[in-house]
Design a protein around this motif. Structure first.
Motif, PDB file in Angstrom:
ATOM      1  N   HIS A   1       0.835  -1.213   0.000  1.00 32.50           N
ATOM      2  CA  HIS A   1       0.000   0.000   0.000  1.00 32.50           C
ATOM      3  C   HIS A   1       0.866   1.257   0.000  1.00 32.50           C
ATOM      4  O   HIS A   1       0.613   2.198  -0.770  1.00 32.50           O
ATOM      5  CB  HIS A   1      -0.918  -0.016   1.222  1.00 32.50           C
TER       6      HIS A   1
ATOM      7  N   ARG B   1       2.605   1.653  -3.428  1.00 31.00           N
ATOM      8  CA  ARG B   1       1.702   2.179  -4.469  1.00 31.00           C
ATOM      9  C   ARG B   1       1.494   3.676  -4.298  1.00 31.00           C
ATOM     10  O   ARG B   1       1.417   4.422  -5.286  1.00 31.00           O
ATOM     11  CB  ARG B   1       0.356   1.435  -4.415  1.00 31.00           C
ATOM     12  N   GLN B   2       1.385   4.127  -3.048  1.00 31.37           N
ATOM     13  CA  GLN B   2       1.239   5.559  -2.798  1.00 31.37           C
ATOM     14  C   GLN B   2       2.482   6.329  -3.211  1.00 31.37           C
ATOM     15  O   GLN B   2       2.390   7.446  -3.743  1.00 31.37           O
ATOM     16  CB  GLN B   2       0.933   5.809  -1.313  1.00 31.37           C
TER      17      GLN B   2
ATOM     18  N   SER C   1       2.557   6.613  -7.035  1.00 29.57           N
ATOM     19  CA  SER C   1       1.561   7.567  -7.533  1.00 29.57           C
ATOM     20  C   SER C   1       1.738   8.969  -6.952  1.00 29.57           C
ATOM     21  O   SER C   1       1.008   9.884  -7.321  1.00 29.57           O
ATOM     22  CB  SER C   1       0.153   7.061  -7.192  1.00 29.57           C
ATOM     23  N   LEU C   2       2.679   9.108  -6.012  1.00 30.39           N
ATOM     24  CA  LEU C   2       2.967  10.385  -5.336  1.00 30.39           C
ATOM     25  C   LEU C   2       1.823  10.864  -4.443  1.00 30.39           C
ATOM     26  O   LEU C   2       1.836  11.999  -3.964  1.00 30.39           O
ATOM     27  CB  LEU C   2       3.310  11.484  -6.358  1.00 30.39           C
ATOM     28  N   LYS C   3       0.797  10.012  -4.222  1.00 26.20           N
ATOM     29  CA  LYS C   3      -0.319  10.404  -3.350  1.00 26.20           C
ATOM     30  C   LYS C   3       0.126  10.595  -1.908  1.00 26.20           C
ATOM     31  O   LYS C   3      -0.513  11.328  -1.153  1.00 26.20           O
ATOM     32  CB  LYS C   3      -1.423   9.344  -3.412  1.00 26.20           C
ATOM     33  N   ILE C   4       1.209   9.924  -1.542  1.00 27.55           N
ATOM     34  CA  ILE C   4       1.683  10.002  -0.165  1.00 27.55           C
ATOM     35  C   ILE C   4       2.192  11.400   0.170  1.00 27.55           C
ATOM     36  O   ILE C   4       2.302  11.779   1.333  1.00 27.55           O
ATOM     37  CB  ILE C   4       2.780   8.939   0.070  1.00 27.55           C
TER      38      ILE C   4
ATOM     39  N   LEU D   1       0.687  14.232  -0.875  1.00 28.37           N
ATOM     40  CA  LEU D   1      -0.393  15.218  -1.004  1.00 28.37           C
ATOM     41  C   LEU D   1      -0.512  16.151   0.205  1.00 28.37           C
ATOM     42  O   LEU D   1      -0.828  17.333   0.025  1.00 28.37           O
ATOM     43  CB  LEU D   1      -1.722  14.501  -1.264  1.00 28.37           C
TER      44      LEU D   1
ATOM     45  N   THR E   1      -7.758  12.234   6.415  1.00 19.55           N
ATOM     46  CA  THR E   1      -7.879  12.130   4.965  1.00 19.55           C
ATOM     47  C   THR E   1      -6.749  11.316   4.346  1.00 19.55           C
ATOM     48  O   THR E   1      -6.979  10.487   3.457  1.00 19.55           O
ATOM     49  CB  THR E   1      -7.895  13.532   4.332  1.00 19.55           C
ATOM     50  N   TYR E   2      -5.530  11.534   4.841  1.00 17.17           N
ATOM     51  CA  TYR E   2      -4.362  10.924   4.213  1.00 17.17           C
ATOM     52  C   TYR E   2      -3.713   9.821   5.044  1.00 17.17           C
ATOM     53  O   TYR E   2      -2.859   9.092   4.538  1.00 17.17           O
ATOM     54  CB  TYR E   2      -3.311  12.001   3.910  1.00 17.17           C
TER      55      TYR E   2
ATOM     56  N   SER F   1       1.484   9.133   5.799  1.00 15.32           N
ATOM     57  CA  SER F   1       1.607  10.241   4.867  1.00 15.32           C
ATOM     58  C   SER F   1       1.714  11.579   5.601  1.00 15.32           C
ATOM     59  O   SER F   1       2.538  12.435   5.246  1.00 15.32           O
ATOM     60  CB  SER F   1       0.409  10.259   3.916  1.00 15.32           C
TER      61      SER F   1
ATOM     62  N   CYS G   1       5.111  13.980   5.554  1.00 14.09           N
ATOM     63  CA  CYS G   1       5.058  15.360   5.056  1.00 14.09           C
ATOM     64  C   CYS G   1       5.351  16.369   6.158  1.00 14.09           C
ATOM     65  O   CYS G   1       5.890  17.454   5.883  1.00 14.09           O
ATOM     66  CB  CYS G   1       3.700  15.637   4.414  1.00 14.09           C
TER      67      CYS G   1
END
Length: 226
Positions: A22, A25-26, A29-32, A34, A155-156, A160, A164
């Motif tokens: 998981h 994959r984040q 996709s660079l979603k981690i 966000l 949300t994240y 993540s 960040c």
């Protein structure tokens, strides 16, 4: 007689592998990453840079480095502690995510408007605790950052948000470490101008949080009506 739950090595391996997949994959996709942008806006490092430069103007380089390290460590510990305690408070008081999104969004909006309208004011603080108060808190980690952390974690997710947070604190550390060069390049007026733009972006993000909270409320009301 109490039953003891024992996890076999295969189950532990399966859970660890799914979690790692998981996260991978984040990352792909660079979603981690966000949460980085809203946190960067909330930290407003260029906006608080003139205040930091003013507070440390008469310090020698070793003293300034000590204050920077002290402030970053303080900001990190306060953020982590607030994340842990904040979730517990949610559970004890029965506060929903929508409730906090609306209340937090209003608070962020007020903070950003105050920063846009009223100029910053500084005063003299003891050198021994300067990195803790006021630089660590509330200059680096203030109400805006703490409120935003509790909002985005739902949300994240924890990983993540924590990643960040560390990246943003690293940015603050780098900017503070080069404060004299950056201030010479931007001048005080330029740094403050960029800070005001960040405050405007934070106000827009606050309105988005309020909208999401209201949508959550409407969803709850629709379920109750049925």
């Amino acid at each position: 007689m109490e039953e003891v739950l024992v996890l076999s090595p295969s189950i532990v391996y399966s859970i660890s592998k799914n979690w790692f997949d998981h996260i991978l994959r984040q990352l792909i996709s660079l979603k981690i990453f966000l949460p980085f942008i809203p946190l960067f806006v909330a930290f407003n490092v260029l906006g608080i840079l003139p205040i930091f430069a003013s507070l440390t103007a008469e310090m020698l380089e070793p003293e300034r480095k000590r204050v920077i390290h002290q402030s970053i460590l303080t900001a990190f510990l306060v953020s982590i502690g607030f994340l842990v305690v904040g979730k517990t408070i949610f559970a004890l008081l029965g506060i929903s995510v929508s409730d906090f999104q609306i209340a937090g969004g209003i608070l962020l909006f007020i903070i950003s408007i105050i920063d846009l309208i009223f100029p910053e004011r500084t005063r003299t603080f003891p050198k021994e605790t300067l990195g803790i108060v006021p630089i660590g808190i509330p200059l680096i980690v203030g109400p805006a950052v703490l409120t935003l952390l509790l909002i985005i974690i739902h949300t994240y997710g924890y990983f993540s948000t924590l990643l960040c947070l560390i990246l943003n604190l690293l940015v603050v550390w780098l900017v503070f470490g080069q404060s004299h060069r950056i201030m010479k390049l931007l001048k005080e007026g330029g740094a403050k101008g960029i800070g005001k733009v960040f405050s405007l972006l934070l106000a827009a993000f606050a309105m988005m949080m309020i909208r999401m909270g209201l949508q959550g409320w409407m969803g709850i009301f629709n379920k109750v009506s049925f």
